[in-house]
Design a protein around this motif. Structure first.
Motif, PDB file in Angstrom:
ATOM      1  N   GLY A  22       0.821  -1.201   0.000  1.00 38.66           N
ATOM      2  CA  GLY A  22       0.000   0.000   0.000  1.00 38.66           C
ATOM      3  C   GLY A  22       0.857   1.254   0.000  1.00 38.66           C
ATOM      4  N   ALA A  23       0.217   2.399  -0.245  1.00 39.43           N
ATOM      5  CA  ALA A  23       0.946   3.671  -0.256  1.00 39.43           C
ATOM      6  C   ALA A  23       1.536   3.939   1.127  1.00 39.43           C
ATOM      7  CB  ALA A  23       0.009   4.797  -0.665  1.00 39.43           C
ATOM      8  N   GLY A  24       2.702   4.565   1.149  1.00 40.15           N
ATOM      9  CA  GLY A  24       3.326   4.908   2.423  1.00 40.15           C
ATOM     10  C   GLY A  24       4.816   5.128   2.283  1.00 40.15           C
ATOM     11  N   VAL A  25       5.439   5.421   3.402  1.00 44.46           N
ATOM     12  CA  VAL A  25       6.887   5.642   3.463  1.00 44.46           C
ATOM     13  C   VAL A  25       7.486   4.453   4.215  1.00 44.46           C
ATOM     14  CG1 VAL A  25       8.734   7.167   4.231  1.00 44.46           C
ATOM     15  CG2 VAL A  25       6.529   8.133   3.533  1.00 44.46           C
ATOM     16  N   TYR A  26       8.277   3.662   3.514  1.00 44.35           N
ATOM     17  CA  TYR A  26       8.779   2.412   4.098  1.00 44.35           C
ATOM     18  C   TYR A  26      10.264   2.533   4.440  1.00 44.35           C
ATOM     19  CZ  TYR A  26       4.402   0.304   2.635  1.00 44.35           C
ATOM     20  OH  TYR A  26       3.066   0.016   2.470  1.00 44.35           O
ATOM     21  N   PRO A  27      10.652   1.975   5.591  1.00 40.40           N
ATOM     22  CA  PRO A  27      12.059   2.016   5.986  1.00 40.40           C
ATOM     23  C   PRO A  27      12.898   1.074   5.127  1.00 40.40           C
ATOM     24  CG  PRO A  27      10.792   0.744   7.573  1.00 40.40           C
ATOM     25  CD  PRO A  27       9.795   1.333   6.616  1.00 40.40           C
ATOM     26  N   VAL A  28      14.091   1.544   4.774  1.00 43.28           N
ATOM     27  CA  VAL A  28      15.045   0.759   3.996  1.00 43.28           C
ATOM     28  C   VAL A  28      16.368   0.791   4.749  1.00 43.28           C
ATOM     29  CG1 VAL A  28      16.375   0.677   1.850  1.00 43.28           C
ATOM     30  CG2 VAL A  28      13.939   1.167   1.773  1.00 43.28           C
ATOM     31  N   LEU A  29      17.055  -0.353   4.789  1.00 42.46           N
ATOM     32  CA  LEU A  29      18.315  -0.432   5.538  1.00 42.46           C
ATOM     33  C   LEU A  29      19.362  -1.162   4.707  1.00 42.46           C
ATOM     34  CD1 LEU A  29      19.421   0.284   8.430  1.00 42.46           C
ATOM     35  CD2 LEU A  29      19.114  -2.153   8.949  1.00 42.46           C
ATOM     36  N   VAL A  30      20.539  -0.575   4.617  1.00 40.66           N
ATOM     37  CA  VAL A  30      21.692  -1.234   4.020  1.00 40.66           C
ATOM     38  C   VAL A  30      22.646  -1.579   5.151  1.00 40.66           C
ATOM     39  CG1 VAL A  30      23.684  -0.969   2.505  1.00 40.66           C
ATOM     40  CG2 VAL A  30      21.479  -0.008   1.833  1.00 40.66           C
ATOM     41  N   SER A  31      23.113  -2.817   5.171  1.00 35.15           N
ATOM     42  CA  SER A  31      24.041  -3.257   6.224  1.00 35.15           C
ATOM     43  C   SER A  31      25.244  -3.949   5.598  1.00 35.15           C
ATOM     44  CB  SER A  31      23.336  -4.205   7.205  1.00 35.15           C
ATOM     45  OG  SER A  31      22.768  -5.304   6.507  1.00 35.15           O
ATOM     46  N   ALA A  32      26.415  -3.657   6.196  1.00 30.25           N
ATOM     47  CA  ALA A  32      27.658  -4.260   5.706  1.00 30.25           C
ATOM     48  C   ALA A  32      28.697  -4.197   6.809  1.00 30.25           C
ATOM     49  CB  ALA A  32      28.165  -3.529   4.466  1.00 30.25           C
ATOM     50  N   ALA A  33      29.317  -5.316   7.104  1.00 34.95           N
ATOM     51  CA  ALA A  33      30.429  -5.393   8.068  1.00 34.95           C
ATOM     52  C   ALA A  33      30.074  -4.743   9.398  1.00 34.95           C
ATOM     53  CB  ALA A  33      31.680  -4.735   7.473  1.00 34.95           C
TER      54      ALA A  33
END
Length: 533
Positions: free
Chosen positions: A69-80
């Motif tokens: 659905g419409a909205g603002v979704y959290p995004v996460l990049v992880s490394a080391a």
């Protein structure tokens, strides 16, 4: 890293519904969030001081994305063991939301009354800060908030104005953007009113900044769109000076629009500014949403009947962050965050417009400014608008909370006003007192600029007050011991004049012995920057 590093991209299952949750997420607080990994990759070994990049793609058909659905979704990049939060926006359907942006056209804060020719040449060069500002707003619907001291600084130079500055001013006047004038030097409105003034001060004269030789020939074509007052015709060979109104003109502009420093506009400030308007040209006072009781962000608003358009403080904050970020990667992160705040603002606005400002700032590159303004023209679900269109909508009555005030600022303004009164009295020694009083007013307004904050603001005021005292001490009497060796003799003191203009003073002599008869009053025409006997 000395070796290749695995990288993972994850997305949250639920949207971030308000500014507070966005703040927490982007600030590194992932509590309450359920994340699902949607892509992985490997970034090559990166040498010390270098950067490496990696592109991760997620197909639109991925089950983690499909049907969201419409909205603002959290995004996460992880490394080391490191993480970087961001957001992605799924826009809502429906009619576009109007969005208006106010952009300042200002220079860095000054302690002098006007920019110099050398400073103007640098600022209006191809890579100059003022050129970058015009490049950013050209072709956009942004409403311009222009410091009139900048056009004035160009016009007072007459034929000596740098060609790049003349071209810059011509370009500014030719832009079709709506506009209004800031205070001269972008002087702090609220501090002036808190100091007891009934209305903000303006410049009184800029004559001291004009050189006769620069106005005896044809002036550069920097006339204004709005047809300022005509310049009185001068005799051949005599200088023809522009009027103060002409010097300050910014083109066809909205009158009685005010932009106090963020958080400084309380109900008393709005009421005092409201009295400056007329039925034909009513007052408009830009107000931050953080100043509104209850946090309402309805853009078309009024306070006790005075138009007070409310700009979204959160959206404005992230736009300023993006505009001030000259590293491409960090700027992209700021712009992504801004997309999230814009989406939240749209969902809370309903069928109302959103108003934002790009607050005052320096050291903004052409690329950063252009990218930030470009975001608003391409943000999904938005259509560009103007401050005038927002202000003309039916207004909702709002209440303002107590303003954020710096009590020392109002005290400083009071001290500066007292100093100015001393200069006004002292300036009567000039045939044209406005040469001195006009300069004092211009410098005073510059040192209370909104952009002067913290310790530098204190120092700017202290330096100006010290300079004012030097001015008040610039005329005096020089004398040596005198011996009367006959029945009469001349008494010849020197009048010291450190000012760049001639002065007229009256020497008043009081003998301390009844046997002495001395001419009691003597008028002296003291030359500029000299000692006159």
């Amino acid at each position: 890293s000395s070796a290749a590093t695995p990288v993972a991209l994850s997305i949250g299952s639920t949207s971030l519904g308000d500014d507070a949750s966005l703040d927490r997420w982007l600030g590194g607080d992932a509590s309450g969030q359920t994340l699902q990994q949607v892509a992985t990759g490997t970034v090559d070994a990166t040498a010390s001081g270098a950067q490496s990049s990696l592109t991760l793609s997620v197909p639109a058909t991925d089950p983690a994305l499909a049907g969201r659905g419409a909205g603002v979704y959290p995004v996460l990049v992880s490394a080391a063991g490191l993480t970087a939060p961001s957001v992605v926006v799924v826009p809502t359907d429906g009619p576009s939301t109007p969005i208006a942006l106010v952009v300042p056209i200002t220079a860095a804060p000054l302690t002098r009354g006007l920019l110099t020719g050398n400073e103007l040449a640098e600022l209006t060069a191809v890579d100059g800060a003022l050129s970058a500002q015009l490049d950013a707003v050209d072709g956009t619907a942004a409403t311009l908030a222009i410091d009139p001291a900048i056009p004035a600084a160009i016009r007072v130079l007459g034929s000596a104005a740098p060609p790049t500055a003349v071209a810059w001013l011509q370009r500014l006047l030719a832009l079709t953007n709506d506009r209004f004038a800031l205070q001269f030097g972008d002087a702090d409105i609220a501090a002036q009113l808190q100091a007891g003034l009934s209305a903000p001060l303006g410049p009184t004269s800029l004559q001291s900044y004009m050189n006769e030789d620069d106005f005896t020939g044809p002036a550069p074509a920097v006339s204004a769109v709005s047809t300022p007052e005509p310049v009185p015709s001068a005799s051949p060979g005599q200088p023809s000076y522009p009027t103060l109104t002409t010097l300050l003109d910014i083109g066809s502009a909205t009158s009685n629009a005010f932009w106090p420093a963020t958080g400084s506009a309380g109900p008393e400030t709005v009421a005092a500014l409201g009295a400056q308007g007329t039925p034909e040209e009513p007052t408009r006072v830009l107000t931050a949403s953080t100043s509104v009781a209850g946090g309402s962000r309805v853009a078309a608003a009024s306070v006790a009947g005075v138009s007070a358009p409310v700009y979204d403080a959160e959206v404005s904050r992230v736009l300023a962050a993006a505009a001030g970020q000259n590293d491409a990667t960090r700027r992209s992160a700021s712009l992504a965050a801004a997309q999230g705040y814009l989406a939240v603002a749209r969902s809370s606005a309903g069928d109302q417009p959103v108003l934002a400002v790009l607050d005052r700032g320096t050291d903004r590159s052409r690329v950063s400014l252009r990218a930030t303004l470009g975001l608003l023209s391409t943000a999904p679900g938005f259509a560009t608008s103007t401050l005038a269109e927002v202000s003309d909508r039916p207004a909702s009555e709002i209440s303002l909370v107590a303003p954020t005030v710096d009590p020392t600022r109002a005290t400083e303004v009071g001290d500066l006003l007292a100093d100015e009164q001393s200069v006004d009295r002292f300036a009567t020694i000039l045939d044209e007192p406005e040469l001195l009083t006009g300069r004092e007013r211009a410098e005073m307004l510059q040192v209370i600029s909104v952009s002067w904050t913290g310790d530098p603001a204190r120092q700017a005021v202290a330096d100006h007050r010290a300079g004012t005292q030097t001015t008040l001490d610039s005329v005096g009497i020089l004398s040596s011991d005198f011996r009367l060796v006959s029945s009469s003799a001349p008494l010849r003191p020197w009048v010291r004049n450190d000012l760049p203009w001639p002065v007229t003073v009256v020497l008043d002599v009081s003998p301390n012995d009844a046997r002495l008869r001395v001419q009691d009053r003597t008028t002296v025409e003291a030359q500029a920057a000299a000692n006159t006997r």
